[in-house]
Design an enzyme around this catalytic site. Structure first.
Site, short mmCIF file in Angstrom:
data_model
loop_
_atom_site.label_atom_id
_atom_site.label_comp_id
_atom_site.label_asym_id
_atom_site.label_seq_id
_atom_site.Cartn_x
_atom_site.Cartn_y
_atom_site.Cartn_z
N ASP A 137 109.83 -25.67 59.10
CA ASP A 137 110.67 -24.93 58.13
C ASP A 137 111.66 -25.81 57.36
O ASP A 137 112.35 -25.33 56.46
CB ASP A 137 111.44 -23.80 58.87
CG ASP A 137 112.27 -24.33 60.06
OD1 ASP A 137 112.34 -23.62 61.09
OD2 ASP A 137 112.82 -25.46 59.97
N ILE B 96 120.80 -21.31 71.71
CA ILE B 96 121.08 -22.72 71.39
C ILE B 96 122.14 -22.86 70.30
O ILE B 96 122.93 -23.81 70.33
CB ILE B 96 119.76 -23.44 71.00
CG1 ILE B 96 119.97 -24.96 70.93
CG2 ILE B 96 119.16 -22.89 69.71
CD1 ILE B 96 118.70 -25.76 70.93
N CYS C 241 90.79 -31.03 40.80
CA CYS C 241 89.47 -31.56 41.20
C CYS C 241 88.59 -30.44 41.77
O CYS C 241 87.43 -30.66 42.12
CB CYS C 241 89.66 -32.65 42.27
SG CYS C 241 89.95 -32.00 43.93
N PRO D 198 111.29 -15.76 63.15
CA PRO D 198 110.83 -15.43 64.50
C PRO D 198 110.11 -16.62 65.14
O PRO D 198 109.49 -17.42 64.43
CB PRO D 198 109.85 -14.27 64.29
CG PRO D 198 109.55 -14.22 62.84
CD PRO D 198 110.60 -14.95 62.11
N ASP D 199 110.21 -16.72 66.47
CA ASP D 199 109.45 -17.80 67.12
C ASP D 199 108.02 -17.29 67.34
O ASP D 199 107.60 -16.32 66.71
CB ASP D 199 110.17 -18.26 68.40
CG ASP D 199 110.21 -17.16 69.46
OD1 ASP D 199 111.01 -17.30 70.41
OD2 ASP D 199 109.47 -16.18 69.31
N PHE D 200 107.28 -17.98 68.19
CA PHE D 200 105.86 -17.63 68.33
C PHE D 200 105.59 -16.78 69.57
O PHE D 200 104.85 -15.80 69.50
CB PHE D 200 105.02 -18.93 68.43
CG PHE D 200 105.05 -19.73 67.15
CD1 PHE D 200 105.97 -20.75 66.95
CD2 PHE D 200 104.16 -19.43 66.13
CE1 PHE D 200 106.00 -21.47 65.76
CE2 PHE D 200 104.18 -20.14 64.92
CZ PHE D 200 105.11 -21.16 64.75
N ARG D 201 106.23 -17.15 70.71
CA ARG D 201 105.76 -16.56 71.98
C ARG D 201 106.77 -15.63 72.66
O ARG D 201 106.51 -15.11 73.72
CB ARG D 201 105.36 -17.69 72.94
CG ARG D 201 104.13 -18.44 72.42
CD ARG D 201 103.74 -19.66 73.25
NE ARG D 201 102.61 -20.35 72.62
CZ ARG D 201 102.74 -21.21 71.61
NH1 ARG D 201 103.95 -21.51 71.12
NH2 ARG D 201 101.69 -21.78 71.04
N ASN E 16 108.91 -27.66 64.44
CA ASN E 16 109.08 -26.66 63.40
C ASN E 16 108.63 -27.19 62.04
O ASN E 16 108.63 -28.40 61.80
CB ASN E 16 110.55 -26.22 63.32
CG ASN E 16 110.99 -25.51 64.59
OD1 ASN E 16 110.15 -25.15 65.41
ND2 ASN E 16 112.29 -25.33 64.76
N HIS F 200 104.63 -31.23 63.51
CA HIS F 200 103.63 -30.28 62.98
C HIS F 200 103.71 -30.15 61.48
O HIS F 200 103.19 -29.17 60.92
CB HIS F 200 103.80 -28.91 63.68
CG HIS F 200 103.46 -28.98 65.14
ND1 HIS F 200 103.86 -28.03 66.04
CD2 HIS F 200 102.78 -29.90 65.86
CE1 HIS F 200 103.42 -28.35 67.25
NE2 HIS F 200 102.78 -29.49 67.17
N1 APR Z 1 118.13 -20.15 71.73
C1 APR Z 1 117.44 -20.76 72.72
N2 APR Z 1 116.13 -20.54 72.96
C2 APR Z 1 115.50 -19.67 72.14
C3 APR Z 1 116.14 -18.99 71.08
C4 APR Z 1 117.53 -19.26 70.90
N3 APR Z 1 118.25 -18.66 69.92
N4 APR Z 1 115.25 -18.18 70.47
C5 APR Z 1 114.07 -18.34 71.12
N5 APR Z 1 114.22 -19.23 72.13
C6 APR Z 1 113.21 -19.76 73.03
C7 APR Z 1 112.21 -18.74 73.53
O1 APR Z 1 112.66 -18.20 74.77
C8 APR Z 1 110.94 -19.57 73.69
O2 APR Z 1 110.80 -20.05 75.02
O3 APR Z 1 112.47 -20.68 72.25
C9 APR Z 1 111.14 -20.76 72.75
C10 APR Z 1 110.18 -20.74 71.58
O4 APR Z 1 108.90 -20.95 72.10
P1 APR Z 1 107.61 -20.71 71.18
O5 APR Z 1 107.76 -19.41 70.49
O6 APR Z 1 106.42 -20.99 72.04
O7 APR Z 1 107.74 -21.83 70.04
P2 APR Z 1 107.43 -23.37 70.19
O8 APR Z 1 107.69 -23.86 71.56
O9 APR Z 1 108.13 -24.05 69.07
O10 APR Z 1 105.84 -23.42 69.89
C11 APR Z 1 105.26 -24.71 69.79
O11 APR Z 1 103.22 -23.67 69.06
O12 APR Z 1 101.80 -22.39 67.77
C12 APR Z 1 102.41 -23.59 67.89
O13 APR Z 1 102.69 -24.95 66.03
C13 APR Z 1 103.29 -23.90 66.72
O14 APR Z 1 105.12 -25.48 66.69
C14 APR Z 1 104.61 -24.35 67.36
C15 APR Z 1 104.18 -24.67 68.78
#
Ligand code: APR
Length: 238
Positions: free
Chosen positions: A106, A231, A152, A33-36, A104, A121
């Site tokens: 991962d 993507i 340690c 899962p992504d974050f936002r 990322n 990161h």
């Molecule tokens: N294809 C295209 N876009 C996608 C897909 C997909 N399959 N799945 C999700 N997205 C988009 C979402 O719409 C969202 O705008 O990817 C974006 C992910 O955004 P975030 O969840 O904010 O993740 P990211 O931008 O990587 O966050 C940056 O925030 O908390 C920190 O360290 C953490 O590296 C992370 C940083």
């Protein structure tokens, strides 16, 4: 979508100096899962907000709770590179893509075969002692339980950049150099919400800024080509 894919395919065919800048949206099609996004990590209910748990001060204050979150939410067994990771690795092998710059942690770009990956990161696949900095295999965290300790006595931590921590200067300098000199900058799967990472794309000086993201970002108006599609789907067709 068709004409945008055709346009991107032509841009890629004509270039041997492409740089990719990505985020969590590159790995969602691998099951991470992504974050936002609506179902993203930061919208799930925890005792504390995930952004708080993933901070240096919280890690030092309550390492046991940090590790409970880390093992449950950051370590996902069996994940594999998807079509986006694989195509990017292929473009590097073809001499067209110079660097993957990722937010990322991962390791999926390397698992797909990408060699030049700048991890802004860090990575959950590496660990070290927070006191003496002795390196440790990540399994001591990801497969362990409780708070792992070094010989340690220090707490072993993942090699990731927590909130309140700086990015690695050498990696940032290298990322800026690749972006500054890129012919095409492809940005994908990131909300471009988090600085300083998101600010790096301001170093791009070309006229071929491509943005591939499901949702809108604050940088959409700067892009020369925007594709609001998955993507993995896009990269499988260019
Ligand atoms: N294809 C295209 N876009 C996608 C897909 C997909 N399959 N799945 C999700 N997205 C988009 C979402 O719409 C969202 O705008 O990817 C974006 C992910 O955004 P975030 O969840 O904010 O993740 P990211 O931008 O990587 O966050 C940056 O925030 O908390 C920190 O360290 C953490 O590296 C992370 C940083």
């Amino acid at each position: 979508m068709e004409d945008k894919i055709a346009q991107l395919k032509e841009m890629i065919a004509d270039s041997d100096n492409i740089v990719f800048f990505g985020g969590a949206g590159v790995s969602t099609e691998s099951g991470i899962p992504d974050f936002r996004s609506v179902d993203g990590l930061y919208n799930q209910k925890w005792k504390y907000p995930p952004e708080t748990i993933l901070s240096r001060s919280f890690f030092e204050r309550d390492p046991a709770e940090y590790y409970r979150f880390h093992r449950e939410k950051l370590v996902i067994d069996g994940v594999k590179p998807n079509r986006a990771h694989l195509r990017l690795a292929q473009l590097e092998q073809e001499g067209k893509l110079k660097a993957v710059i990722t937010q990322n942690i991962d390791g999926l770009h390397q698992a797909a075969g990408s060699k030049n990956v700048l991890e802004l990161h860090g990575s959950i696949l590496r660990a070290y002692c927070s006191r003496c900095r002795k390196p440790y295999p990540a399994e001591i965290i990801n497969k362990g339980s409780g708070v792992p300790r070094c010989s340690c006595g220090g707490v072993i931590r993942p090699d990731i950049v927590l909130y309140e921590e700086p990015l690695d200067n050498d990696i940032v300098r290298s990322a800026i150099s690749y972006i500054r000199n890129a012919d095409i900058l492809i940005i994908g799967g990131t909300s471009l919400n988090v600085y300083p990472a998101a600010g790096l794309i301001n170093y791009y000086r070309g006229k071929k800024l491509v943005l591939i993201n499901l949702s809108e970002t604050p940088y959409d108006s700067y892009a020369d080509l925007i594709i609001h599609e998955k993507i993995g789907e896009v990269f499988s067709r260019v």
